[in-house]
Design a protein around this motif. Structure first.
Motif, PDB file in Angstrom:
ATOM      1  N   VAL A 104       0.841  -1.192   0.000  1.00  0.00           N
ATOM      2  CA  VAL A 104       0.000   0.000   0.000  1.00  0.00           C
ATOM      3  C   VAL A 104       0.880   1.247   0.000  1.00  0.00           C
ATOM      4  O   VAL A 104       0.639   2.205  -0.735  1.00  0.00           O
ATOM      5  N   LYS A 105       1.940   1.183   0.804  1.00  0.00           N
ATOM      6  CA  LYS A 105       2.857   2.318   0.886  1.00  0.00           C
ATOM      7  C   LYS A 105       3.467   2.609  -0.486  1.00  0.00           C
ATOM      8  O   LYS A 105       3.557   3.769  -0.898  1.00  0.00           O
ATOM      9  N   LEU A 107       2.159   1.870  -3.408  1.00  0.00           N
ATOM     10  CA  LEU A 107       1.102   2.469  -4.223  1.00  0.00           C
ATOM     11  C   LEU A 107       0.974   3.958  -3.943  1.00  0.00           C
ATOM     12  O   LEU A 107       0.864   4.769  -4.852  1.00  0.00           O
ATOM     13  N   LEU A 108       0.998   4.306  -2.652  1.00  0.00           N
ATOM     14  CA  LEU A 108       0.818   5.711  -2.278  1.00  0.00           C
ATOM     15  C   LEU A 108       2.013   6.548  -2.719  1.00  0.00           C
ATOM     16  O   LEU A 108       1.858   7.704  -3.128  1.00  0.00           O
ATOM     17  N   THR A 109       3.197   5.948  -2.658  1.00  0.00           N
ATOM     18  CA  THR A 109       4.395   6.661  -3.110  1.00  0.00           C
ATOM     19  C   THR A 109       4.287   6.948  -4.602  1.00  0.00           C
ATOM     20  O   THR A 109       4.622   8.049  -5.063  1.00  0.00           O
ATOM     21  N   CYS A 111       1.501   7.277  -6.151  1.00  0.00           N
ATOM     22  CA  CYS A 111       0.478   8.319  -6.204  1.00  0.00           C
ATOM     23  C   CYS A 111       1.115   9.689  -6.195  1.00  0.00           C
ATOM     24  O   CYS A 111       0.737  10.571  -6.973  1.00  0.00           O
ATOM     25  N   ILE A 112       2.048   9.877  -5.284  1.00  0.00           N
ATOM     26  CA  ILE A 112       2.665  11.201  -5.125  1.00  0.00           C
ATOM     27  C   ILE A 112       3.385  11.609  -6.399  1.00  0.00           C
ATOM     28  O   ILE A 112       3.279  12.764  -6.841  1.00  0.00           O
ATOM     29  N   THR A 114       2.599  10.668  -9.366  1.00  0.00           N
ATOM     30  CA  THR A 114       1.539  11.015 -10.321  1.00  0.00           C
ATOM     31  C   THR A 114       0.995  12.418 -10.052  1.00  0.00           C
ATOM     32  O   THR A 114       0.763  13.186 -10.976  1.00  0.00           O
ATOM     33  N   ILE A 115       0.783  12.713  -8.791  1.00  0.00           N
ATOM     34  CA  ILE A 115       0.265  14.043  -8.432  1.00  0.00           C
ATOM     35  C   ILE A 115       1.250  15.114  -8.905  1.00  0.00           C
ATOM     36  O   ILE A 115       0.862  16.097  -9.527  1.00  0.00           O
ATOM     37  N   GLU A 116       2.532  14.892  -8.627  1.00  0.00           N
ATOM     38  CA  GLU A 116       3.537  15.892  -8.990  1.00  0.00           C
ATOM     39  C   GLU A 116       3.639  16.097 -10.505  1.00  0.00           C
ATOM     40  O   GLU A 116       3.942  17.187 -10.962  1.00  0.00           O
ATOM     41  N   GLY A 118       1.182  16.162 -12.201  1.00  0.00           N
ATOM     42  CA  GLY A 118      -0.049  16.860 -12.564  1.00  0.00           C
ATOM     43  C   GLY A 118      -1.139  15.919 -13.054  1.00  0.00           C
ATOM     44  O   GLY A 118      -2.172  16.357 -13.507  1.00  0.00           O
ATOM     45  N   CYS A 120      -4.022  12.771 -12.738  1.00  0.00           N
ATOM     46  CA  CYS A 120      -5.234  12.570 -11.929  1.00  0.00           C
ATOM     47  C   CYS A 120      -6.191  13.726 -12.031  1.00  0.00           C
ATOM     48  O   CYS A 120      -5.877  14.835 -11.735  1.00  0.00           O
TER      49      CYS A 120
ATOM     50  N   TRP B  73      -7.834  12.156  -2.955  1.00  0.00           N
ATOM     51  CA  TRP B  73      -7.142  11.778  -4.182  1.00  0.00           C
ATOM     52  C   TRP B  73      -7.941  12.202  -5.423  1.00  0.00           C
ATOM     53  O   TRP B  73      -7.383  12.655  -6.417  1.00  0.00           O
ATOM     54  N   ILE B  94       1.138   4.404   7.962  1.00  0.00           N
ATOM     55  CA  ILE B  94       1.522   3.038   7.613  1.00  0.00           C
ATOM     56  C   ILE B  94       2.830   2.670   8.302  1.00  0.00           C
ATOM     57  O   ILE B  94       2.947   1.597   8.903  1.00  0.00           O
TER      58      ILE B  94
END
Lengths: 120, 120
Positions: A104-105, A107-109, A111-112, A114-116, A118, A120, B73, B94
């Motif tokens: 999960v961690k 996946l979330l990493t 995510c970040i 992807t966010i950076e 731009g 999503c 998200w 986590i």
DNA sequence: TCAAAGTATACACTATACTATATACTTGTA
DNA sequence: TACAAGTATATAGTATAGTGTATACTTTGA
């Protein structure tokens, strides 16, 4: 120590401690020499037990799972080999949970990232 | 894919998937061009989402906690900085859980030593 | 074409883990 | 010694996370 002190030492509310005791996770002892009350005494080992319970719960184990572990631990009729086996099983369950959390961690990493970007 | 396939792909029972969807963890889409039914379609991203949900649940997160993460998200009104912050917070939660589990593991490892010494 | 299987919705029910309330008794302190 | 605070027990209520049942409609395959 009495339940009030146990609660303060562990940070677990008194009704919750009683619930745990009733559930069979640990057991306070009434002083037999005192006849006026049946106040229960909890020793240091119970503080440790509760710390373990808190950690296991935090990691997603249920009270039943925790009880099973504690029960075999205190079962006089169980051979040392079997006790060791039960504990080893629980350790590998913990490893499994840690792996899940790491996934999960990860996946979330991602995510970040992807966010950076731009996204999503 | 339809809910039946989603269930098979993820190993999560159909009623549980419906419960999750109803809870707001994800959303299938009805094909607007089909007027005879309102069967919902679930895409690959939902499979991934459910894998994440499974892992998070296994590690002791509640559905509400997971929802909060997913909501921010997908929140268009949230700045990238704030999204990153929410995700970073979850990552540190986590790490915290992993530490707790490692503590319990350490306790259990000590247990085994005690058993082997014939203690308890 | 028709019956079995799949889908959607709604509501009731269950298990787990507390949390609150009521009652009764005991202890410590002003 | 009175009274507030602590302890024990019992019972009811709540929140979370499902699971089960009933109903109605749709699709698919022999």
């Amino acid at each position: 120590m009495l339940i009030n002190e146990l609660s303060k030492r562990t940070g677990v509310a008194i009704p919750t401690l009683r619930y745990y005791e009733n559930f069979g996770l640990f057991k306070g002892v009434s002083d037999e020499t005192v006849t006026t009350n049946n106040y229960k005494d909890y020793d240091e080992s119970i503080v440790e037990k509760i710390e373990m319970i808190k950690g296991a719960k935090e990691g997603g184990f249920t009270l039943s799972e925790i009880k099973k572990l504690l029960d075999s631990w205190y079962d006089k009729n169980l051979s040392n080999e079997k006790k060791t086996q039960v504990v080893l099983n629980k350790i590998s369950e913990i490893d499994c949970k840690i792996q899940e959390l790491k996934k999960v961690k990860k996946l979330l990493t991602e995510c970040i990232v992807t966010i950076e970007k731009g996204g999503c």
